[in-house]
Enzyme design. Structure first.
Site, short mmCIF file in Angstrom:
data_model
loop_
_atom_site.label_atom_id
_atom_site.label_comp_id
_atom_site.label_asym_id
_atom_site.label_seq_id
_atom_site.Cartn_x
_atom_site.Cartn_y
_atom_site.Cartn_z
NE ARG A 82 -3.70 2.49 0.49
CZ ARG A 82 -4.79 2.75 -0.22
NH1 ARG A 82 -5.16 1.94 -1.18
NH2 ARG A 82 -5.52 3.82 0.02
CD GLU A 83 2.60 3.62 3.92
OE1 GLU A 83 2.92 4.60 3.23
OE2 GLU A 83 1.94 3.72 4.98
CB SER A 84 6.62 1.79 -1.39
OG SER A 84 6.83 0.40 -1.14
CE1 TYR A 134 -1.32 3.01 4.39
CE2 TYR A 134 -2.12 2.18 6.50
CZ TYR A 134 -1.08 2.39 5.60
OH TYR A 134 0.18 1.97 5.92
#
Length: 633
Positions: A486-488, A593
């Site tokens: 999800r982040e990168s 998220y």
């Protein structure tokens, strides 16, 4: 693959990477005497050195030389960069013949577009007028490079009083008050009545009820003035706006679309702001308009107040395709359950459980069935994979990774995916996966609309690292993978606008703090781009967040995104089961998220195990816990 096999540099890469790196470093530093062209001849990245050389020689390079370069590197991002640099150089110097000579179409970027249409003013005046008016009719200021274009178009009448008025209304509606102050002075004398009416409303849109007496219904610009004034008033005072609308609705010279937009905004802000005086009208308007966003908002309001009958009623008003979405079928099931309709609840959850999403998985948990991954496996022929390896574009990307230029490698890949025929994308996507270019694989899968190709969208990127540090930290390794995805998107060099870095997007301050806690020397910001270091620190941080909330990964994921201070406040104000707690997280970004991270962890585990039997997004305790301040240790 035939088209691409002939593109770019066809010669084999005979020169060494070391020789190229030395030349590339010199080219970037503009130390031309250090470049040994014989040593890099035939290297697949030779065009990067040539790019810097040509760039340094502008504006003294002829368009023919630039066009030759653009032709040779037409399948590389180098062509896009070279064209842009040449356009910027010649445009700024008003060398428009040269500018047009290297322009194959309307360029990207407003400044370049203004230069482009300026260049066409005397060559293709009609096309210049159409393009210039499009640049004029916006609700914000444009770059100063556009001023000469606008002046010419206003002088020859291509931009007239109606266009000035339209931009004035757009700017006022958008809250660009600086523009709204100077544009009235640009209006022709014939627009004086409209100008006077606007200035009456400018600081007090509530005076819109006086408008019918100020300008006639047939006056040019009247509909847009009514529309803009209502938009301003709705945002300023929604209750007053409804009263004004009731008074002027039958007399306002508006199109059906403008009336729809006004009533949509009135209903939206009435609901968002909980304007009790508007509640009955807002419900009626929402039902009549039938806009999905309004019905969803009304459903959320019913959920917020635990009005389960209203929840079910509003979901059932949605159009069939929207209503079948797992999100709304899940809440329809919850509403029916609360209303005592057990069979109806099961029916709704059965529909939701067939979908791969947070609410689809949550519904599957409620009816005790495995998650539906719907994984599409795409097989690529071995010959096609070998052909892909020999493509100049793939050889450039591989070489850029070899010499430590992952950012340039990604730029090449993004350019390729924007221009590659759709039928050729699967082969290159699978090739990227085989090379361990995980973020490129994910980008290509999404760009190619391969939403069900889960092996591409959720590759087992850095799985050994996540397993290692998950076990050492006693943290769920699938959660770590989900956070990084999800982040990168598994890009080790990812940087956020606020400075977070690496696979798990760790802020430098957080990285330094966690390093000190662990007794590990802090190696500086750039160390966060090392996957091992990043996962070592990120796993410790999420472990600490989970410990803060009694091991609860739902709260920990929310804290990872929004910060523990906010989550502490949300829990203090809550006493709900997981689904209502997540649904009512006030930040949409964090709400989505948390849902994504929990969904991703289940997908990763399901793919690794080859089945979703026994796979769950959350533990039984996380599903059954009350989300309140007691979670905090």
């Amino acid at each position: 693959m035939g088209i691409l096999l002939t593109a770019g540099i066809a010669a084999p890469a005979m020169a060494s990477d070391e020789s190229f790196q030395q030349a590339f470093e010199a080219a970037r530093a503009q130390q031309w005497s250090r470049i040994d062209h014989d040593a890099i001849q035939g290297h697949v990245l030779e065009g990067y050195v040539e790019y810097h050389e040509l760039k340094s020689r502008l504006p003294g390079v002829s368009p023919a030389v630039i066009n030759d370069y653009l032709q040779r590197y037409r399948h590389s991002v180098l062509s896009e960069w070279m064209r842009g640099v040449a356009q910027d150089t010649w445009g700024a110097r008003q060398q428009f013949d040269n500018f047009l000579a290297v322009s194959d179409d309307v360029p990207q970027g407003t400044t370049r577009q203004c230069w482009y249409y300026r260049a066409l003013l005397d060559r293709e005046p009609q096309r210049a007028a159409i393009g210039g008016r499009q640049l004029w009719l916006v609700d914000h200021s444009q770059p100063t490079a556009c001023d000469p274009l606008f002046e010419r178009l206003r002088a020859n009448g291509a931009i007239d009083g109606a266009d000035i008025w339209s931009r004035l209304m757009l700017s006022w509606r958008a809250g660009e008050d600086a523009m709204a102050r100077y544009l009235p002075d640009e209006l022709p004398e014939s627009w004086q009545p409209q100008r006077s009416a606007f200035q009456r409303l400018q600081n007090d849109p509530g005076r819109i009820t006086e408008l019918p007496g100020l300008i006639g219904q047939d006056s040019p610009g009247a509909p847009s003035l009514y529309s803009a004034a209502m938009a301003r008033l709705i945002r300023q005072d929604t209750a007053q706006a409804l009263a004004a609308w009731r008074e002027i609705k039958s007399r306002a010279p508006l199109t059906d679309e403008q009336r729809h937009d006004i009533e949509h905004d009135l209903a939206f802000y009435s609901l968002v702001r909980d304007i009790n005086a508007n509640a009955g009208w807002a419900d009626a308007a929402t039902a009549q308009l039938g806009d999905q966003d309004l019905i969803e908002l009304r459903t959320r309001k019913a959920l917020e107040h635990r009005q389960w009958g209203e929840v079910a009623a509003w979901i059932e008003r949605m159009k069939p395709d929207e209503r079948r979405d797992a999100h709304w079928q899940y809440w329809l099931g919850r509403a029916r359950e609360q209303l005592g309709n057990t069979d109806g609840a099961h029916q709704a959850w059965q529909i939701a459980a067939g979908q791969r999403s947070f609410f689809g998985f949550a519904a599957a948990d409620r009816i005790n069935q495995p998650y539906a991954l719907e994984n599409e496996r795409i097989t690529i022929a071995e010959k096609d994979m070998k052909d892909a390896a020999n493509l100049p574009s793939m050889r450039r990307i591989a070489a850029l990774y070899r010499i430590g230029e992952p950012g340039l490698a990604r730029a090449e890949w993004y350019y390729l995916m924007r221009h590659l025929p759709k039928a050729q994308r699967p082969t290159l996507t699978q090739y990227a996966l085989g090379q361990g270019w995980y973020d490129l694989t994910i980008y290509a899968a999404i760009r190619g609309d391969h939403w069900d190709a889960l092996d591409w969208r959720f590759p087992q990127g850095y799985v050994d690292l996540f397993q290692k540090w998950g076990h050492q930290r006693n943290v769920d390794p699938w959660l770590l993978m989900a956070l990084a995805r999800r982040e990168s998107s598994f890009n080790p060099q990812a940087q956020s606008p606020v400075g977070a870095r690496g696979l798990m997007q760790i802020m430098p301050g957080t990285g330094q703090h966690v390093s000190q806690q662990l007794g590990v020397p802090w190696q500086g910001v750039t160390s966060l781009e090392d996957p091992e270091t990043n996962v070592m620190l990120g796993s410790a941080y999420i472990r600490d967040m989970a410990a803060r909330y009694s091991g609860n990964r739902v709260a920990a994921a929310a804290a990872y995104n929004a910060g523990p201070g906010r989550v502490d406040r949300w829990l203090a104000d809550s006493d709900e089961p997981f689904d209502l707690f997540i649904e009512e997280i006030p930040f949409r970004e964090t709400r989505e998220y948390v849902q994504a991270v929990l969904t991703y962890r289940a997908i990763f585990e399901g793919l690794a195990r080859g089945t979703t039997q026994g796979v769950h997004m959350m533990t039984e305790h996380e599903r059954k816990a009350r989300y309140n301040g007691a979670l905090q240790r």
